[in-house]
Scaffold this motif. Sequence first.
Motif, PDB file in Angstrom:
ATOM      1  N   GLY A  47       0.822  -1.197   0.000  1.00  0.00           N
ATOM      2  CA  GLY A  47       0.000   0.000   0.000  1.00  0.00           C
ATOM      3  C   GLY A  47       0.859   1.250   0.000  1.00  0.00           C
ATOM      4  O   GLY A  47       1.942   1.275  -0.572  1.00  0.00           O
ATOM      5  N   SER A  48       0.382   2.304   0.679  1.00  0.00           N
ATOM      6  CA  SER A  48       1.092   3.580   0.692  1.00  0.00           C
ATOM      7  C   SER A  48       2.008   3.660   1.898  1.00  0.00           C
ATOM      8  O   SER A  48       1.620   3.331   3.020  1.00  0.00           O
ATOM      9  N   ALA A  49       3.234   4.089   1.668  1.00  0.00           N
ATOM     10  CA  ALA A  49       4.206   4.322   2.737  1.00  0.00           C
ATOM     11  C   ALA A  49       4.804   5.695   2.514  1.00  0.00           C
ATOM     12  O   ALA A  49       5.141   6.062   1.383  1.00  0.00           O
ATOM     13  N   TYR A  50       4.937   6.480   3.598  1.00  0.00           N
ATOM     14  CA  TYR A  50       5.346   7.868   3.458  1.00  0.00           C
ATOM     15  C   TYR A  50       6.593   8.157   4.289  1.00  0.00           C
ATOM     16  O   TYR A  50       6.747   7.645   5.410  1.00  0.00           O
ATOM     17  N   HIS A  88      21.124   2.291  -1.109  1.00  0.00           N
ATOM     18  CA  HIS A  88      21.839   1.016  -1.211  1.00  0.00           C
ATOM     19  C   HIS A  88      22.462   0.590   0.115  1.00  0.00           C
ATOM     20  O   HIS A  88      23.327  -0.283   0.137  1.00  0.00           O
ATOM     21  N   GLN A  89      22.026   1.169   1.217  1.00  0.00           N
ATOM     22  CA  GLN A  89      22.437   0.728   2.542  1.00  0.00           C
ATOM     23  C   GLN A  89      21.408  -0.257   3.082  1.00  0.00           C
ATOM     24  O   GLN A  89      20.224  -0.194   2.741  1.00  0.00           O
ATOM     25  N   SER A  90      21.857  -1.156   3.933  1.00  0.00           N
ATOM     26  CA  SER A  90      20.976  -2.142   4.557  1.00  0.00           C
ATOM     27  C   SER A  90      21.059  -1.991   6.067  1.00  0.00           C
ATOM     28  O   SER A  90      22.142  -1.818   6.628  1.00  0.00           O
ATOM     29  N   VAL A  91      19.894  -2.063   6.715  1.00  0.00           N
ATOM     30  CA  VAL A  91      19.813  -1.927   8.165  1.00  0.00           C
ATOM     31  C   VAL A  91      19.092  -3.146   8.719  1.00  0.00           C
ATOM     32  O   VAL A  91      18.004  -3.492   8.260  1.00  0.00           O
ATOM     33  N   SER A  92      19.700  -3.815   9.695  1.00  0.00           N
ATOM     34  CA  SER A  92      19.043  -4.934  10.364  1.00  0.00           C
ATOM     35  C   SER A  92      17.941  -4.400  11.275  1.00  0.00           C
ATOM     36  O   SER A  92      18.154  -3.431  12.016  1.00  0.00           O
ATOM     37  N   LEU A  93      16.788  -5.041  11.240  1.00  0.00           N
ATOM     38  CA  LEU A  93      15.646  -4.592  12.018  1.00  0.00           C
ATOM     39  C   LEU A  93      15.524  -5.432  13.292  1.00  0.00           C
ATOM     40  O   LEU A  93      15.483  -6.663  13.216  1.00  0.00           O
ATOM     41  N   GLU A 122      14.021   8.027   3.814  1.00  0.00           N
ATOM     42  CA  GLU A 122      14.414   8.301   2.434  1.00  0.00           C
ATOM     43  C   GLU A 122      13.249   8.066   1.491  1.00  0.00           C
ATOM     44  O   GLU A 122      12.431   7.166   1.693  1.00  0.00           O
ATOM     45  N   GLU A 123      13.195   8.889   0.470  1.00  0.00           N
ATOM     46  CA  GLU A 123      12.191   8.723  -0.577  1.00  0.00           C
ATOM     47  C   GLU A 123      12.718   7.748  -1.633  1.00  0.00           C
ATOM     48  O   GLU A 123      13.880   7.796  -2.008  1.00  0.00           O
ATOM     49  N   GLY A 124      11.869   6.844  -2.084  1.00  0.00           N
ATOM     50  CA  GLY A 124      12.274   5.905  -3.121  1.00  0.00           C
ATOM     51  C   GLY A 124      11.925   4.478  -2.768  1.00  0.00           C
ATOM     52  O   GLY A 124      11.158   4.197  -1.844  1.00  0.00           O
ATOM     53  N   VAL A 125      12.498   3.539  -3.527  1.00  0.00           N
ATOM     54  CA  VAL A 125      12.182   2.124  -3.394  1.00  0.00           C
ATOM     55  C   VAL A 125      12.916   1.524  -2.199  1.00  0.00           C
ATOM     56  O   VAL A 125      14.131   1.643  -2.082  1.00  0.00           O
ATOM     57  N   HIS A 126      12.162   0.867  -1.311  1.00  0.00           N
ATOM     58  CA  HIS A 126      12.700   0.120  -0.182  1.00  0.00           C
ATOM     59  C   HIS A 126      12.413  -1.372  -0.391  1.00  0.00           C
ATOM     60  O   HIS A 126      11.422  -1.731  -1.035  1.00  0.00           O
ATOM     61  N   VAL A 127      13.258  -2.202   0.147  1.00  0.00           N
ATOM     62  CA  VAL A 127      13.060  -3.651   0.069  1.00  0.00           C
ATOM     63  C   VAL A 127      13.152  -4.225   1.474  1.00  0.00           C
ATOM     64  O   VAL A 127      14.173  -4.055   2.160  1.00  0.00           O
ATOM     65  N   GLN A 157       9.064  -5.424  -1.882  1.00  0.00           N
ATOM     66  CA  GLN A 157       9.496  -4.118  -2.384  1.00  0.00           C
ATOM     67  C   GLN A 157       8.341  -3.139  -2.297  1.00  0.00           C
ATOM     68  O   GLN A 157       7.208  -3.467  -2.639  1.00  0.00           O
ATOM     69  N   PHE A 158       8.623  -1.938  -1.820  1.00  0.00           N
ATOM     70  CA  PHE A 158       7.592  -0.908  -1.746  1.00  0.00           C
ATOM     71  C   PHE A 158       8.224   0.465  -1.940  1.00  0.00           C
ATOM     72  O   PHE A 158       9.434   0.638  -1.761  1.00  0.00           O
ATOM     73  N   GLN A 159       7.402   1.428  -2.273  1.00  0.00           N
ATOM     74  CA  GLN A 159       7.844   2.786  -2.581  1.00  0.00           C
ATOM     75  C   GLN A 159       7.496   3.706  -1.424  1.00  0.00           C
ATOM     76  O   GLN A 159       6.343   3.782  -0.993  1.00  0.00           O
ATOM     77  N   ALA A 160       8.479   4.403  -0.887  1.00  0.00           N
ATOM     78  CA  ALA A 160       8.246   5.424   0.128  1.00  0.00           C
ATOM     79  C   ALA A 160       8.092   6.773  -0.562  1.00  0.00           C
ATOM     80  O   ALA A 160       8.983   7.213  -1.282  1.00  0.00           O
ATOM     81  N   GLN A 161       6.948   7.396  -0.344  1.00  0.00           N
ATOM     82  CA  GLN A 161       6.622   8.650  -1.016  1.00  0.00           C
ATOM     83  C   GLN A 161       6.615   9.802  -0.022  1.00  0.00           C
ATOM     84  O   GLN A 161       6.407   9.599   1.176  1.00  0.00           O
TER      85      GLN A 161
END
Length: 308
Positions: A47-50, A88-93, A122-127, A157-161
């Motif tokens: 869905g939507s992520a901001y 292109h950075q990765s963060v462990s959750l 950050e704005e853009g594609v997150h995985v 994969q989702f888009q942060a807007q």
Amino acid sequence: MARPRSDTTSLAKEPHSLSLKALAYPSDVSDQDFVLSPNLSLPPAFGSAYVGETFSCSLCANNELLEKSVTKSISGVRISAEMQMPSHQSVSLPISTPEDDGNVSLAPGASLQRIVRYDLKEEGVHVLAVNLAYTETTKSETGPSSGRVRTFRKLYQFQAQPCLSVRTKVTELAPTEVPDKSLGPYGRSFLVRYILEAQLENVAEGSIVLEQASLLAYPPFKATSFNWDAKSGADHEDEDPLLNPRDVLQLAFLLEQDAGISDGYEELKVNLARDGRTALGQIALEWRSGMGEKGQLTTGTLSSRKRA
């Protein structure tokens, strides 16, 4: 905080004995008047992520062996996740609970649920990369055989807007003349002043309530707000502005050089002598969306305009 979603689609098929799902906690009570259906589904894009909000998702590892199955056992279940950002950075959750030592055993039909959260910056594609590891032990009449470690991985994969678009304008005012004994008995110095205007536009798909808009002034400046939150009182909370999609709210702040602040004064004097351009501060925004999710955003450094 972004709304937790649920997914009834298994993330892994046979030959794995475990499946990984994103599930809401089940309930036997169904409220027909509630705005959300009890059968929520998690679409591939979430869905939507901001930007500024917290992405939240519930992950569930299910032992899909039949409850009557006695030929296999599942142990050492561990769920891990990481977020891959547009930079292109990765963060462990962090998702483990204090009592989880990574050796969880699941009976047939049982499940292990964990919640992941991540502040979107950050704005853009997150995985979202989710990993599931467990040990599968096969039982026989002679006793259990050696366990087999199995793992699988699922990517979402989702888009942060952006939720709020911010446009600013800085206007220099006539300086204030004040006495300055360091220049002699009749010495006078001039304190610079600026008006900073900001236009906030709701570029999200739903309405938001703006709870706070403040200017974090850099020394030697002090900021005065001319906005709705400048009025204090018990009824302030009821006056927070509501922004529907594409609504625009105008903000204004007064920035004045404070004669009593020495920090940053020398840098200000050098900048003004060079080209008149100097750093003023940052705008900090806080809001809540329609379902109560909190969002926050801080702009980059705002500066005055160069002098011709």
